[in-house]
Design an enzyme around this catalytic site. Structure first.
Site, PDB file in Angstrom:
ATOM      1  N   THR A   1      19.253  36.859  86.024  1.00 20.30           N
ATOM      2  CA  THR A   1      20.386  37.787  86.156  1.00 20.30           C
ATOM      3  C   THR A   1      21.629  37.085  85.608  1.00 20.30           C
ATOM      4  OG1 THR A   1      20.585  37.120  88.490  1.00 20.30           O
ATOM      5  CG2 THR A   1      19.438  39.183  88.026  1.00 20.30           C
TER       6      THR A   1
ATOM      7  N   LYS B   1      14.572  31.662  89.236  1.00 18.25           N
ATOM      8  CA  LYS B   1      15.880  32.185  88.861  1.00 18.25           C
ATOM      9  C   LYS B   1      16.795  32.067  90.061  1.00 18.25           C
ATOM     10  CE  LYS B   1      17.672  35.676  89.571  1.00 18.25           C
ATOM     11  NZ  LYS B   1      18.723  36.162  90.579  1.00 18.25           N
TER      12      LYS B   1
ATOM     13  N   THR C   1      19.761  34.197  96.549  1.00 19.16           N
ATOM     14  CA  THR C   1      19.317  35.138  95.525  1.00 19.16           C
ATOM     15  C   THR C   1      18.546  34.310  94.558  1.00 19.16           C
ATOM     16  OG1 THR C   1      21.072  36.676  95.710  1.00 19.16           O
ATOM     17  CG2 THR C   1      19.869  36.789  93.738  1.00 19.16           C
TER      18      THR C   1
ATOM     19  N   GLU D   1      26.940  29.898  89.637  1.00 22.91           N
ATOM     20  CA  GLU D   1      27.878  30.692  88.842  1.00 22.91           C
ATOM     21  C   GLU D   1      29.192  29.940  88.640  1.00 22.91           C
ATOM     22  OE1 GLU D   1      26.212  35.098  90.049  1.00 22.91           O
ATOM     23  OE2 GLU D   1      27.790  34.173  91.253  1.00 22.91           O
TER      24      GLU D   1
ATOM     25  N   ASN E   1      32.043  36.934  89.838  1.00 26.27           N
ATOM     26  CA  ASN E   1      31.701  37.793  90.968  1.00 26.27           C
ATOM     27  C   ASN E   1      32.703  38.911  91.211  1.00 26.27           C
ATOM     28  OD1 ASN E   1      29.159  36.826  92.447  1.00 26.27           O
ATOM     29  ND2 ASN E   1      30.218  34.945  91.872  1.00 26.27           N
TER      30      ASN E   1
ATOM     31  N   THR F   1      30.635  45.498  86.946  1.00 28.41           N
ATOM     32  CA  THR F   1      31.351  46.127  85.844  1.00 28.41           C
ATOM     33  C   THR F   1      31.343  45.272  84.596  1.00 28.41           C
ATOM     34  OG1 THR F   1      33.420  45.194  86.681  1.00 28.41           O
ATOM     35  CG2 THR F   1      32.874  47.424  87.366  1.00 28.41           C
TER      36      THR F   1
END
Length: 412
Positions: A162, A188, A199, A285, A407, A412
């Site tokens: 992702t 992942k 996640t 991230e 995040n 979007t």
């Protein structure tokens, strides 16, 4: 057991992957769920494989987890794992369950295997229905691609991502009963990482001969010391799953705790999982650095792990590492609230080779040298509690401006 103590019995396979153990193949395909990237992957075993799994502790669990639990509970065997990315199929009610079952039944039909030999995973946005028609059409096409060995493992790895920036793979070998036993892994995970679990999806294959119950024992032990020791942001996801499949094609004697090579098997599994866990932590991230915390001298290994996880999970520690600030006060603060049994007067702390605290008293050190060390990509923080023999590690990453940017606009 510290992996360094028995590392010689397990060796890495640099070019290895999820399909290196005997009996496994994989594929990845683009179905259109994601605009450009691959978004559907499958792992297939030519024989029914002993299987085990560990799942998120989040009480809100996505539909695929229910289906996978049901599959493994039936017989303890799997032959295929189907994974879609781009949509978590979480908080999607009855339709979400129906879609997960559709993924399972379609995969079983394509590979001509019983439905309970199929596990299902999903990852991506929560609360949106699957584009199930696209996924089912992809499943109908994916079997043919498992016969193409060239870069098939990499395509599977890419299909499950992702917000990840890199593919995450691992492969190790050991010897059991004089036979070569191989472990392959793919994972992942980049955000919402605070396992128990995160996640995070991880898939481990091995050609070891082991019954499902004993595989579950080994996996549960290993996950607690690897995937459950990483954190990026303190969030625990709805979809986290680690699934292990063992084909048995190495033809060793069936493994149990009484087998003389049991520790070799557990170590091989642990090193595979640890390698993947560190890849996830480094790929947090927005991250620029991997942080490893090593805690010794705890009352026991569990307490050591608790302290290590508290330090690496501290937003203040993570921010200091990003800012190249050797602020050991934030480290000892995390030790204090970790919940572990400590002596506040006996703590040593080092950042890399630079000792900043001895017996809970500050030591003079070069701020310039510490800052220089903290500019490197791999940061090690060492703590000695001096209250016992326990040892544990945990992994995480620095906290950067980019984490907020990624995040803030995830949907979007």
């Amino acid at each position: 057991m510290d992996t360094a103590t028995k590392h010689l019995s397990v060796t890495p396979v640099e070019a290895g992957s999820i399909i290196t153990p005997k009996g496994f193949c994989a594929a990845g395909i683009h179905t259109g769920v994601k605009r450009y990237r691959l978004d559907l992957g499958v792992i297939y075993c030519e024989v029914p494989a002993s299987s085990a799994a560990v799942y998120t502790l989040n009480k809100v669990q996505a539909a695929p987890l229910k289906v996978t639990k049901e599959s493994i509970a039936k017989e303890g065997k799997l032959q295929a794992i189907i994974v879609n990315s781009g949509n978590a199929n979480a908080c999607t009610g009855i339709k979400g369950i129906e879609d997960a079952y559709s993924m399972r039944s379609s995969t079983a039909d394509v590979f001509k295997i019983p439905e309970h030999y199929v596990a299902v995973s999903s990852t991506g946005v929560i609360g949106e229905f699957l584009q199930i028609d696209k996924i089912i059409n992809g499943i109908k096409k994916i079997k043919a691609l498992t016969q193409v060995k060239f870069d098939s493992a990499e395509r599977f790895n890419e299909a499950i991502l992702t917000t990840d920036t890199i593919n995450k793979r691992a492969c190790f070998r050991t010897t059991i009963d004089g036979k070569t036993v191989t472990f392959g892994g793919a994972a992942k995970g980049s955000g919402m990482i605070d396992p128990n679990m995160a996640t995070m999806l991880a898939y481990i294959t091995t050609d070891a001969n082991i019954e499902p119950d004993w595989l579950q024992v080994a996996l549960s032990e290993v996950v607690d010391e690897t995937f459950n020791r990483i954190t990026v942001d303190g969030d625990t996801s709805t979809n986290d799953t680690v699934v292990t499949m063992a084909s048995g094609l190495a033809n060793n004697q069936s493994l149990t705790k009484d087998h003389p090579d049991w520790e070799h098997f557990v170590l091989g599994l642990k090193m595979t999982c640890e390698h993947l866990a560190k890849k996830i932590a480094r790929d947090g991230e927005g991250a620029t650095k991997l942080i490893e915390v090593q805690v010794s001298g705890a009352k026991n290994d569990e307490e050591a792990g608790k302290v290590a996880k508290a330090i690496v999970g501290s937003d203040l520690v993570k921010s200091a590492i990003y800012g190249t600030d050797a602020n050991w006060g934030r480290i000892i603060c995390a030790i204090g609230y970790s919940g572990a049994d400590i002596n506040p007067e006996t703590i040593d702390i080092s950042i890399g080779e630079i000792q900043t605290l001895q017996d809970s008293m500050p030591l003079p050190f070069s701020e310039e040298e510490a800052t220089q060390y903290l500019t490197t990509e791999n940061i090690v923080i060492s703590v000695d509690l001096k209250v016992g023999e326990g040892f544990g590690k945990a992994w995480g990453c620095d906290l950067t401006y980019d984490y907020v940017r990624i995040n803030a606009g995830y949907r979007t």
